[in-house]
Design a protein around this motif. Structure first.
Motif: not given
Length: 402
Positions: A37-56
């Motif tokens: 789950a940490v990988i899925f979460a980090h994929a947003m900021p590390l890969g796409l430069g967006k907020a962590d998955l689930g933050l919004l």
């Protein structure tokens, strides 16, 4: 008993945790799921430069990565407290050290001496790479003792969505080790066995402070790591400890510890497990997550561990990939972003991150972690073999028939 009464009895059956949690449980699978789950979460900021998955989606209260880390602390609180009650302080510390340090050291060495030079070559920065003030050797010296004092290496990774940091996931290890030290201290003075109520009081104290923090937010939508306004600690080996993170993480660890200490009284009830899931999801969306969602999540994890289907309880019993996945995923995701895999979209980037992290974890387990665990009983005397008594001599036929 009527069919309706029998059905009601099954639904409301509440064996205590001590009975519901057998040797076959879901802890191994849950740890692996949390690491992934940490990988899925980090994929947003590390890969796409967006907020962590689930933050919004949670309106700023939490994100999938923070929830996963909290889950780790709940499971650790339960299992580590059990270990602290069973082992001497010295044996406890030794077992914790060989479980965490060899894998971490191997990861640091590979990152500094293999991954970073490859990245430097790719970025055309081999000149001055080794002599840089924050070079690979400085990285090893700064981070070998759990606490992270240097995130980058030789100024590399400055053009990825999340620049400079080679391994941002290892920040939580210092907080987990600090919880281990609290357990061994409480065990050494006899609190865990003779005054377990004191642990419950400590957890209630942390919860009371979280209530105080959350009361300043509209609809109790406090961030999981709400600013506490308190000065952090600078501890030997563990480095800088932020109380904003220490309070909620120790609270979650404490919930797991209390579950273990009161396992004969904590009911494991299926309707309660479903209710915990609903509270967890509802508060994560609408508010009150830190006050109600986190405790509900703690119960949900323990309930899932008890109710895990038989075949799934085998996950992690012989090959435990969760720790390796957690410590290797971040540098792998950074490298994939550097090589442009993230340009193919979230799912391609995440799938590649998961696949490579699992491979790295598999190698880490077999090459480092499993061999290190063989040292767990170092210095303990093996129990003497029980010799079978010599067989009685056969009696002559004349005596046998007499």
């Amino acid at each position: 008993m009527s069919h309706t009464a029998r059905k009601r009895s099954v639904l409301t059956a509440s064996p205590p945790l001590s009975e519901a949690l057998g040797r076959k449980n879901g802890f191994g699978l849950l740890r692996l799921v949390l690491a992934l789950a940490v990988i899925f979460a980090h994929a947003m900021p590390l890969g796409l430069g967006k907020a962590d998955l689930g933050l919004l989606e949670s309106r700023g209260q939490t994100n999938v990565g923070a929830i996963a880390v909290s889950g780790f602390f709940v499971l650790s609180g339960l299992l580590i407290t059990r270990s602290g009650m069973r082992l001497s302080p010295a044996r406890f510390l030794w077992n914790r050290a060989i479980r965490i340090l060899p894998g971490l050291w191997a990861c640091l060495l590979l990152t500094a001496l293999v991954v970073a030079p490859v990245v430097a070559y790719h970025q055309g920065r081999l000149a001055g790479f080794w002599s840089h003030p924050e070079g690979p050797l400085a990285y090893l010296e700064a981070n070998w003792s759990i606490g992270v004092s240097q995130w980058g290496i030789s100024g590399l990774l400055d053009h990825v969505p999340h620049p400079t940091a080679f391994n941002g996931s290892v920040w939580s290890l210092a907080y987990e080790v600090l919880c281990y030290l609290l357990v061994v201290a409480l065990a050494a003075v006899g609190v865990l066995r003779r005054a377990r109520w004191a642990v419950a009081v400590m957890v209630l104290g942390l919860y009371a402070y979280m209530v105080h923090l959350a009361s300043d937010f509209h609809l109790l939508r406090a961030p999981e790591y709400a600013p506490a306004g308190l000065t952090g600690w600078q501890l030997p080996f563990l480095g800088s400890i932020s109380l904003d993170m220490f309070i909620p993480l120790t609270f979650m660890f404490g919930l797991g510890a209390v579950a273990e200490l009161y396992k004969n009284r904590l009911p494991i009830n299926d309707p309660a497990g479903v209710l915990a899931a609903l509270v967890f999801l509802g508060t994560a969306r609408y508010g009150g997550f830190t006050l109600f969602g986190l405790p509900a999540f703690a119960y949900l994890l323990i309930w899932l561990a008890c109710r895990m289907p038989g075949p799934l309880t085998k996950v992690g019993t012989k090959v435990d990939l969760s720790y390796g996945v957690y410590i290797y995923a971040f540098p792998i995701q950074q490298c994939l972003a550097l090589w442009g895999v993230n340009k193919h979209g979230y799912w391609t980037y995440t799938a590649a991150s998961v696949a490579l992290s699992v491979v790295a974890a598999f190698c880490s387990w077999h090459a480092v972690e499993k061999p290190a665990l063989k040292l767990k009983d170092l210095g303990l005397r093996k129990p003497p073999r029980q010799q079978q008594p010599p067989a009685a001599p056969a009696r002559p036929l004349s005596q046998a028939s007499a």
